[in-house]
Scaffold this motif. Structure first.
Motif, PDB file in Angstrom:
ATOM      1  N   PRO A  75      51.068  64.093 122.527  1.00 15.80           N
ATOM      2  CA  PRO A  75      52.407  64.732 123.504  1.00 15.80           C
ATOM      3  C   PRO A  75      53.556  63.557 123.900  1.00 15.80           C
ATOM      4  O   PRO A  75      54.388  64.252 124.452  1.00 15.80           O
ATOM      5  N   HIS A  76      53.416  62.485 123.420  1.00 18.25           N
ATOM      6  CA  HIS A  76      54.566  61.574 124.052  1.00 18.25           C
ATOM      7  C   HIS A  76      55.674  61.553 122.999  1.00 18.25           C
ATOM      8  O   HIS A  76      56.883  61.112 123.205  1.00 18.25           O
ATOM      9  N   ARG A  77      55.601  62.266 121.833  1.00 13.30           N
ATOM     10  CA  ARG A  77      56.558  62.473 120.973  1.00 13.30           C
ATOM     11  C   ARG A  77      57.181  61.193 120.543  1.00 13.30           C
ATOM     12  O   ARG A  77      58.472  60.671 120.351  1.00 13.30           O
ATOM     13  N   ARG A  78      56.200  60.052 120.152  1.00 18.00           N
ATOM     14  CA  ARG A  78      56.577  59.121 119.357  1.00 18.00           C
ATOM     15  C   ARG A  78      56.690  59.075 118.172  1.00 18.00           C
ATOM     16  O   ARG A  78      55.942  59.873 117.497  1.00 18.00           O
ATOM     17  N   VAL A  79      57.397  58.224 117.475  1.00 22.27           N
ATOM     18  CA  VAL A  79      57.449  58.335 115.985  1.00 22.27           C
ATOM     19  C   VAL A  79      56.317  57.776 115.191  1.00 22.27           C
ATOM     20  O   VAL A  79      55.752  56.572 115.440  1.00 22.27           O
ATOM     21  N   ALA A  80      55.631  58.464 114.309  1.00 27.42           N
ATOM     22  CA  ALA A  80      54.426  58.106 113.601  1.00 27.42           C
ATOM     23  C   ALA A  80      55.077  58.082 112.129  1.00 27.42           C
ATOM     24  O   ALA A  80      54.430  56.994 111.455  1.00 27.42           O
ATOM     25  N   ALA A  81      55.996  58.356 111.609  1.00 24.78           N
ATOM     26  CA  ALA A  81      56.284  58.122 110.307  1.00 24.78           C
ATOM     27  C   ALA A  81      58.001  58.957 110.008  1.00 24.78           C
ATOM     28  O   ALA A  81      58.525  59.330 110.923  1.00 24.78           O
ATOM     29  N   TYR A  82      58.520  58.562 108.970  1.00 26.17           N
ATOM     30  CA  TYR A  82      59.928  59.119 108.581  1.00 26.17           C
ATOM     31  C   TYR A  82      59.726  59.841 107.219  1.00 26.17           C
ATOM     32  O   TYR A  82      59.166  59.284 106.320  1.00 26.17           O
ATOM     33  N   ASP A  83      60.630  60.877 107.222  1.00 26.45           N
ATOM     34  CA  ASP A  83      60.995  61.480 105.861  1.00 26.45           C
ATOM     35  C   ASP A  83      62.319  60.754 105.372  1.00 26.45           C
ATOM     36  O   ASP A  83      63.210  60.921 106.238  1.00 26.45           O
ATOM     37  N   LEU A  84      62.138  60.261 104.095  1.00 29.18           N
ATOM     38  CA  LEU A  84      63.323  59.817 103.473  1.00 29.18           C
ATOM     39  C   LEU A  84      64.174  60.895 102.987  1.00 29.18           C
ATOM     40  O   LEU A  84      63.679  61.603 101.676  1.00 29.18           O
ATOM     41  N   MET A  85      65.378  61.507 103.598  1.00 27.61           N
ATOM     42  CA  MET A  85      65.811  62.820 102.948  1.00 27.61           C
ATOM     43  C   MET A  85      67.174  62.621 102.098  1.00 27.61           C
ATOM     44  O   MET A  85      68.013  61.938 102.774  1.00 27.61           O
ATOM     45  N   PRO A  86      67.389  62.826 100.941  1.00 32.19           N
ATOM     46  CA  PRO A  86      68.709  62.794 100.500  1.00 32.19           C
ATOM     47  C   PRO A  86      69.453  63.978 100.951  1.00 32.19           C
ATOM     48  O   PRO A  86      68.987  65.097 101.248  1.00 32.19           O
ATOM     49  N   ARG A  87      70.827  63.705 101.434  1.00 32.79           N
ATOM     50  CA  ARG A  87      71.724  64.506 101.842  1.00 32.79           C
ATOM     51  C   ARG A  87      73.159  64.351 101.295  1.00 32.79           C
ATOM     52  O   ARG A  87      73.367  63.072 100.803  1.00 32.79           O
ATOM     53  N   LEU A  88      73.791  65.490 101.237  1.00 31.04           N
ATOM     54  CA  LEU A  88      75.091  65.468 100.486  1.00 31.04           C
ATOM     55  C   LEU A  88      76.177  65.621 101.464  1.00 31.04           C
ATOM     56  O   LEU A  88      76.261  66.499 102.180  1.00 31.04           O
ATOM     57  N   LEU A  89      77.340  64.772 101.244  1.00 27.41           N
ATOM     58  CA  LEU A  89      78.130  64.807 102.244  1.00 27.41           C
ATOM     59  C   LEU A  89      79.383  65.903 101.638  1.00 27.41           C
ATOM     60  O   LEU A  89      79.838  65.894 100.474  1.00 27.41           O
ATOM     61  N   LEU A  90      79.763  66.944 102.441  1.00 23.93           N
ATOM     62  CA  LEU A  90      80.502  67.789 101.798  1.00 23.93           C
ATOM     63  C   LEU A  90      81.963  67.693 102.223  1.00 23.93           C
ATOM     64  O   LEU A  90      82.336  66.693 102.963  1.00 23.93           O
ATOM     65  N   ASP A  91      82.916  68.443 101.843  1.00 24.86           N
ATOM     66  CA  ASP A  91      84.434  68.139 101.984  1.00 24.86           C
ATOM     67  C   ASP A  91      84.878  68.379 103.495  1.00 24.86           C
ATOM     68  O   ASP A  91      85.618  67.618 103.702  1.00 24.86           O
ATOM     69  N   ASP A  92      84.148  69.157 104.067  1.00 28.35           N
ATOM     70  CA  ASP A  92      84.471  69.292 105.329  1.00 28.35           C
ATOM     71  C   ASP A  92      83.699  68.406 106.738  1.00 28.35           C
ATOM     72  O   ASP A  92      83.999  68.554 107.911  1.00 28.35           O
ATOM     73  N   GLY A  93      83.122  67.402 105.997  1.00 31.81           N
ATOM     74  CA  GLY A  93      82.377  66.371 106.899  1.00 31.81           C
ATOM     75  C   GLY A  93      81.091  66.769 107.114  1.00 31.81           C
ATOM     76  O   GLY A  93      80.300  65.905 107.683  1.00 31.81           O
TER      77      GLY A  93
END
Length: 412
Positions: free
Chosen positions: A179-197
């Motif tokens: 319930p404390h919302r502490r970080v247990a792990a991370y997803d490494l996510m590819p993301r693409l920068l669009l022309d509008d930022g």
């Protein structure tokens, strides 16, 4: 017995002396001497025979004692092995397993009792018809149809050009523990920068059909980024657990799989913190060659996470043996229709998976009500934009700390 023998020797000596005196005409002194010599010879022979018999008896006793000691040594060795086996046994874990089995059995019995009570209530209220055979009503819960994979909105050629322009970046989205919302792990996510930022998520640009060379390139870059982040975080004294995307485009390509295995071999120290995220549909459709690559990855120490699971009616023992560490299910489906996913009560799912060291992650959290429902069901690993959206990697952990992607604002 010995007294009789000695008496016989004495009588024999006396008889020999008398024979010597009367028959052989010995003098009394010679006859007595002959009797004494014969008696001494008989006594010496008797003593020697008794000594040899005693020595043989002693040797046999020693042999029996040696065999007895050898048997005792074997029994001691067996007892030591049993003691070591008992010492290595973890009674706490066995008790937890038994408690989990009892809990699951109690849940099944409760569900059966509820179903029987419901049937009896319906039969008591309506009553059976005489002109029709009695039928037991069954409770059928239709499984919600999984959302079809939507096609990416960004064309393949546009994506290829964006990757060439280095507008693809990797962000981290945390997996939190309630319930404390502490970080247990991370997803490494590819993301693409669009022309509008704005940033486009993988669902908007990752190819569904074709473009496998581009998928392999993105996944290879993701693995290199994950290795850099994991190594630098470990050096900084704060190791992290990263979930890295992986698909059949890489697993099914020989050169790409060999390069990936080579990278894992060179970074065995951090493999406990790497988990490859594979879609459930692709995992179930793995070919023999792809499963062989999966087994090699598992033997090196990395794990796997199944994303977008549509059912928990899987062979968990086999999946755990393949290196599975986590299952991901959409929170809405898990809360609204758990019967479509599993035969267990929703509050027992985590305990059942924990028996195989598999974690359950509820994804796509949309509101606080879902968090409360998951907490009540003892499902503690959650993820979603509502809790924490993806964000850039810290510059000191990123693979290319000198490169920054500047949003190109679109001019009107």
């Amino acid at each position: 017995m010995q007294a009789l023998v000695y008496s016989f020797i004495a009588l024999s000596a006396a008889g020999l002396g008398a024979l010597s005196y009367f028959a052989l005409s010995f003098t009394p002194a010679n006859a007595i001497l002959a009797a004494l010599v014969f008696g001494c010879i008989g006594v010496v022979a008797m003593e020697r025979m008794l000594r040899i018999r005693a020595e043989n008896r002693l040797e046999r006793a020693i042999e029996d004692l040696s065999r007895l000691l050898a048997t005792d040594a074997q029994a001691g060795a067996v007892l030591g092995q049993r003691i070591n086996a008992i010492a290595d046994t973890n009674p706490g874990q066995r008790l937890e397993t038994v408690e989990a089995d009892i809990s699951v059995l109690g849940t099944v019995i409760r569900q059966v009792a509820e179903a029987v009570a419901e049937v009896e209530d319906k039969l008591a209220s309506t009553g059976p018809r005489r002109d029709a055979p009695m039928k037991t009503p069954g409770r059928v819960i239709p499984a919600p149809a999984p959302a079809p994979d939507r096609e990416p909105v960004i064309p393949l050629e546009t994506l290829r050009q964006a990757v060439a322009d280095k507008r693809l970046a990797f962000h981290l989205q945390p997996i939190l523990r309630l319930p404390h919302r502490r970080v247990a792990a991370y997803d490494l996510m590819p993301r693409l920068l669009l022309d509008d930022g704005d940033w486009a998520d993988p669902a908007d640009f990752m190819p569904r059909r074709g473009g496998y060379d581009l998928v392999r390139q993105i996944e290879a870059s993701a693995l290199m980024e994950a290795v850099a982040v994991a190594r630098r975080a470990r050096t900084g004294g704060a190791p992290v657990i990263l979930h890295v995307p992986l698909s059949c485009a890489t697993l099914g390509d020989g050169p790409a799989a060999e390069r990936m295995l080579g990278i894992l071999d060179a970074n065995r120290a951090i493999l406990e913190g790497l988990t490859f995220l594979v879609a459930e549909s692709e995992w179930l459709a793995l070919t023999g060659h792809e499963r062989a690559v999966i087994e090699q990855i598992g033997r090196k120490g990395a794990g796997f996470s199944l994303g977008g699971a549509t059912s928990l009616r899987l062979d968990m023992a086999e999946l755990a043996a393949s290196g599975l560490r986590a299952l991901r299910v959409e929170a809405a489906r898990l809360i609204e229709a758990p019967e479509a996913l599993t035969d267990f009560h929703v509050s027992d799912i985590s305990d059942y998976l924990a028996r195989f060291d598999v974690a359950l992650i509820a994804t796509a959290i949309a509101n606080e009500r879902q968090i409360v429902e998951l907490l009540d069901s003892d499902i503690l690993l959650v993820q979603g934009d509502y809790l924490a959206p993806p964000g850039p990697i810290r510059q000191d952990l990123s693979l290319d700390a000198n490169r920054t992607i500047t949003p190109q604002l679109k001019r009107g």
